[in-house]
Scaffold this active site. Structure first.
Site, PDB file in Angstrom:
ATOM      1  N   ASP A  30       0.769  -1.166  -0.046  1.00 28.52           N
ATOM      2  CA  ASP A  30       0.025  -0.148  -0.057  1.00 28.52           C
ATOM      3  C   ASP A  30       0.937   1.288   0.059  1.00 28.52           C
ATOM      4  OD1 ASP A  30       0.712  -0.515   2.840  1.00 28.52           O
ATOM      5  OD2 ASP A  30      -0.882   0.615   3.422  1.00 28.52           O
TER       6      ASP A  30
ATOM      7  N   GLU B 238       0.064  -0.734   5.757  1.00 35.44           N
ATOM      8  CA  GLU B 238       1.071  -0.208   6.707  1.00 35.44           C
ATOM      9  C   GLU B 238       1.000   1.371   6.935  1.00 35.44           C
ATOM     10  OE1 GLU B 238       4.897   1.227   8.041  1.00 35.44           O
ATOM     11  OE2 GLU B 238       3.996   1.759   6.434  1.00 35.44           O
TER      12      GLU B 238
HETATM   13 ZN   LIG Z   1       6.695   2.212   4.271  1.00 32.49          ZN
END
Ligand SMILES: [Zn+2]
Length: 375
Positions: free
Chosen positions: A76, A134
């Site tokens: 992501d 994340e």
């Molecule tokens: Zn990163």
């Protein structure tokens, strides 16, 4: 998409381009994990897709024996933002030997480099933990995948996170720890009254200020061997009162604490509560912990990373614990973890980019690490 006849997709540039062309702004995936899965299955990995709520994740492993080296990363990315890019953020265009696109540094480039670095075969086990959460809340990503790995017996012996830790040149910094972070919301209750008759009221502003004064007067610590001193910052004070002659009934404050390995969030919460109780018995305290601190003590694992970095880049890395939190805060619970990746000079910025030469050098560096740690 192959630039290497020996193994399809072993070219880190083509792989990084394929990843960047997926607009995987958290929690969207847009095919990014499919790109990873295809490349890993071509190398004989068994892949598990692990969706939790709206987030997709992937765990892949080749080999069943020890030692088990895990590479952790995220597909992501943060949004491209409103500013104009010189090359569209999801086009993965190359100009003058530089690849442009969101995630080029943080961290699709590193994932591509690691996959390209995977040898034809390896002793022990090689695995990849790739999350799609994340940059977002980090609730349905690495944390949940680790729980699954634990339940299924995929506990690594060591883990390398591919965050862009390098500061100026590739390999100059390895992160062996990160500070923890927590936020606190404080509400102090008093008794409203006329400011000319304070004896009939109970001023929550005075109580709150006294508590904050005590909290900020004494440092939490003076640092440790690997960390700077922990910090407590008052990030906001709020009193809902426009009248000059009214003592308000309520006062609020917000705190952010960044703490090293000498503290745990539970003890810090108790510290806050004790000080508040002394100055303002009528209070509410809400704490949200973004992550505990972690430290991987230098030893054989970190030494091996340093050796591989020096051998492949000629650079002697500095061991560091600076910066914000990362998913390593979750992994440290299972095994020793360190972070090593490319230069993070344009991450989260407009025109995020990586020189192709660095992608190739990072591939060589990761190949050296695999060899060093799975020997
Ligand atoms: Zn990163």
């Amino acid at each position: 998409m192959s630039g290497d006849a020996r193994m399809p997709g072993a070219d880190p540039v083509a792989l990084a381009q394929a990843l960047i062309r997926c607009a995987s702004v958290t929690p969207a995936d847009d095919g990014a994990l499919d790109v990873v899965q295809r490349a890993l299955e071509a190398r004989g990995f068994t892949c598990w897709r692990l969706p939790f709520n709206e987030v997709d994740n992937l765990f892949a492993r080749r080999g069943t024996t020890a030692p088990h080296l895990c590479f952790a990363g995220h597909t992501d990315v943060v949004p491209p933002g409103a500013a104009a890019w010189s090359h569209p953020p999801f086009a993965a265009e190359i100009q003058d030997g530089i690849l442009y696109g969101r995630g080029a540094q943080d961290m699709k480039g590193a994932i591509a480099a690691f996959i390209a670095a995977i040898p034809d075969s390896n002793p022990g086990s090689l695995s990849l933990l790739i999350t799609g959460d994340e940059e977002g809340p980090s609730v349905d990503g690495t944390k949940r995948v680790l729980e699954w790995m634990e339940a299924k017996g995929h506990i690594p012996d060591i883990c390398v996170v591919g965050e862009p830790t390098s500061k100026v040149v590739l390999g100059d910094t390895i992160k062996i720890g990160r500070r923890g972070s927590m936020n606190a919301w404080i509400t102090v209750h008093g008794r409203q009254g006329h400011s000319a008759y304070p004896q009939k009221a109970d001023n929550p502003v005075h109580r709150l200020l006294a508590a904050l004064a005590e909290l900020t007067a004494t440092p939490l610590d003076d640092g440790s061997e690997w960390f700077e001193a922990s910090t407590l910052q008052v990030t906001g004070i709020q009193v809902d009162n426009a009248a000059t002659n009214v003592i308000p009934a309520e006062a609020r404050a917000f705190l952010n604490i960044r703490f090293n390995e000498r503290h745990h969030s539970a003890a810090l919460t108790e510290h806050l509560r004790a000080v508040l109780t002394r100055h303002a018995p009528q209070h509410e305290l809400r704490v949200v912990v973004s992550g505990e601190s972690f430290l991987t003590q230098p030893g054989p694992f970190v030494d091996a990373l340093v050796r591989a970095t020096r051998a492949t880049t000629g650079v002697t890395p500095k061991l560091d614990t600076g910066g914000g939190t990362s998913d390593a805060r979750f992994i440290t619970r299972l095994c020793p973890v360190a972070e090593l990746g490319g230069v993070g000079s344009t991450m989260h910025q407009v025109d995020e980019r990586v020189p192709l030469a660095e992608l190739h050098a990072l591939t060589t560096l990761y190949a050296g690490i695999i060899k060093e740690l799975l020997a």
